[in-house]
Design an enzyme around this catalytic site. Structure first.
Site, PDB file in Angstrom:
ATOM      1  N   LYS A 100      -1.103   4.280  52.116  1.00 26.50           N
ATOM      2  CA  LYS A 100      -1.161   3.959  50.696  1.00 26.50           C
ATOM      3  C   LYS A 100      -1.601   5.206  49.931  1.00 26.50           C
ATOM      4  O   LYS A 100      -2.464   5.969  50.393  1.00 26.50           O
ATOM      5  CB  LYS A 100      -2.151   2.809  50.481  1.00 26.50           C
ATOM      6  CG  LYS A 100      -2.185   2.255  49.058  1.00 26.50           C
ATOM      7  CD  LYS A 100      -3.142   1.062  49.005  1.00 26.50           C
ATOM      8  CE  LYS A 100      -3.240   0.428  47.619  1.00 26.50           C
ATOM      9  NZ  LYS A 100      -4.141  -0.738  47.607  1.00 26.50           N
ATOM     10  N   SER A 117      -2.303  -4.879  45.826  1.00 23.58           N
ATOM     11  CA  SER A 117      -1.779  -3.643  45.296  1.00 23.58           C
ATOM     12  C   SER A 117      -1.091  -2.756  46.321  1.00 23.58           C
ATOM     13  O   SER A 117      -0.498  -1.737  45.985  1.00 23.58           O
ATOM     14  CB  SER A 117      -2.921  -2.850  44.661  1.00 23.58           C
ATOM     15  OG  SER A 117      -3.922  -2.524  45.638  1.00 23.58           O
ATOM     16  N   SER A 125      -5.872  -7.006  48.594  1.00 21.99           N
ATOM     17  CA  SER A 125      -4.695  -6.159  48.379  1.00 21.99           C
ATOM     18  C   SER A 125      -3.917  -5.811  49.626  1.00 21.99           C
ATOM     19  O   SER A 125      -2.889  -5.134  49.532  1.00 21.99           O
ATOM     20  CB  SER A 125      -5.117  -4.866  47.663  1.00 21.99           C
ATOM     21  OG  SER A 125      -5.396  -5.114  46.312  1.00 21.99           O
TER      22      SER A 125
END
Length: 461
Positions: A56, A131, A155
């Site tokens: 990420k 996210s 997330s």
């Protein structure tokens, strides 16, 4: 060509083919080939030798930019590498790509990226969750076998459920946060996506353990790679009644019903429990997390690093206003304003202090249930399958409620895993297992047993 070099080439080809997902922000075949050469030059093969892993884009490396999917950090390259990444490389893993995300990890759909939304790998008209949606989409699409995300309030587990992969949030302090761009410092956890529970477990094992660079890591040895349980005999599995409302999506309810039956068939003892403060988890989270975000994001001012926009007046205040006004997206600005408000004089006691008190009550609910003899909790991960793109962007509260089953775990700092347990109208459904603090290994061992017993590609009825 070595097997590692061949794997790097195949990964690059899959990344190129997956471009329509918009799941990656930075990758290159040159860097992948360099990663393969580094692994081949290691004196001995590590436990993750040649395994391609995506990161990420809020986990820093020195080779690629770390933008947090924000214009305010566009092009920023860190001078150091995150501890978790260093440990993965020492174990022989290859860093394949940096993945798209909601800006500064603030979102539940990966629609709040400055570089465009990520599309769902099964249905392009739907969201992959957030996210960490880019990492989830790459694993679900078969591009990489594992990827790192970050958890502040669900997330990784929520997009894992939406995309039909495994998503593991470790106990707070199990994995070093050094090199994870801070959102909510008392909540943030580097977490793992995997195609299987085993993939997630072996990646988590390598990353876990104390780190002198992060005082919040616990002084306990790294987690061993979990061995799957043969069955669930002797385990008491609690079903929190607050997580099974009457209006739960029919497909999700059917998939969880089938999962409960499988648990019982494997000898697990099912019982109903209560977590009475669960209804307050989402409002509590959306006070605590924005408050911490407002403090953490104060550093992005255009002076020290990142984008700098000089305002019309040419003074320092104009610099701050213009840089932050143009650099941050709407959702990040909303949360900074929320956080600043609840921390301000006259409102701190009414909101932030009260939220921290409720957070303690939520954590105590879990403690009481586990102290009563319950070993694990089984819940839906999300109240619905993946929703349509644009469906919730104009209604922030509706978007926040997508995290209704995952935020309490983050507030309590507990380990939890989402694993795929079926389909609803062709879309993946996830079940969540929650364990007592630092029982990550037993959690994954039980999850592997359920994974073996419950097919993930069967339509729930």
């Amino acid at each position: 060509m070595s097997a590692t070099s061949e794997a790097a080439r195949e990964t690059g080809a899959r990344l190129a083919a997956a471009a329509p997902l918009n799941a990656t922000l930075h990758w290159s075949q040159v860097l992948l080939d360099a990663e393969a050469a580094r692994v081949d030059a290691m004196p001995s093969a590590g436990p993750l030798a040649g395994l391609p892993i995506a990161l990420k884009d809020n986990i820093v490396t020195i080779e690629q930019p770390t933008t947090c999917a924000s214009r305010i950090l566009e092009g920023y390259v860190s001078p150091f590498t995150a501890t978790a990444v260093t440990r993965l490389r020492e174990a022989g893993a290859m860093i394949a790509a940096k993945t798209n995300m909601d800006e500064f990890a603030m979102g539940s759909s990966t629609e709040h990226s400055a570089f465009g939304r990520v599309t769902h790998p099964v249905d392009a008209g739907r969201v992959p969750g957030g996210s960490s949606g880019g990492s989830a989409a790459l694993v679900a699409a078969g591009v990489v076998p594992a990827a790192l995300g970050s958890e502040t309030g669900g997330s990784v587990r929520q997009p894992a459920s939406f995309c039909g992969v495994v998503g593991m949030k470790p106990s707070y302090g199990r994995v070093s946060r050094y090199g994870l761009v801070a959102f909510g410092s008392s909540l943030d956890c580097i977490s793992v996506f995997g195609r299987s529970v085993h993939d997630a477990g072996r990646v988590l094992s390598v990353m876990s353990g104390p780190d002198p660079l992060d005082a919040t890591t616990l002084d306990r040895p790294p987690m061993p790679v979990p061995s799957p349980l043969a069955d669930l005999r002797g385990l008491r599995i609690g079903l929190p009644r607050e997580y099974y409302p009457a209006d739960l999506d029919a497909g999700v309810a059917a998939a969880l019903r089938r999962t409960r039956e499988a648990v019982q068939d494997m000898g697990g003892d099912i019982c109903e429990v209560s977590l009475p403060h669960s209804p307050y988890a989402v409002p509590t989270y959306y006070i605590v997390a924005p408050a911490e975000a407002a403090a953490n994001l104060a550093r992005y001012d255009g002076v020290r690093y990142g984008s700098r926009k000089v305002g019309p007046a040419g003074d320092i205040h104009s610099l701050y206003r213009t840089t932050r006004g143009e650099g941050f997206g709407a959702e990040v600005r909303r949360r900074i304003l929320m956080g600043t408000y609840v921390l301000s004089a006259g409102y701190y006691d009414a909101y932030y202090r009260k939220a921290q008190q409720v957070r303690a009550l939520i954590a105590d609910d879990f403690r009481q249930v586990f102290d009563s003899g319950v070993d694990l909790l089984l819940t839906p991960t999300t109240p619905t399958p993946a929703f349509e793109a644009g469906e919730k962007t104009e209604d922030p509260v509706s978007m926040y409620l997508a995290d209704v089953f995952v935020s309490a775990v983050s507030l309590a700092g507990l380990p939890a895993v989402s694993l795929p347990v079926g389909l609803s109208d062709g879309l993946p459904v996830g079940a969540q297992l929650i364990a007592p603090f630092f029982e990550d290994e037993r959690l994954l061992a039980a999850a592997a047993a359920i994974e073996r017993a419950v097919p993930s590609d069967v339509e729930a009825r």
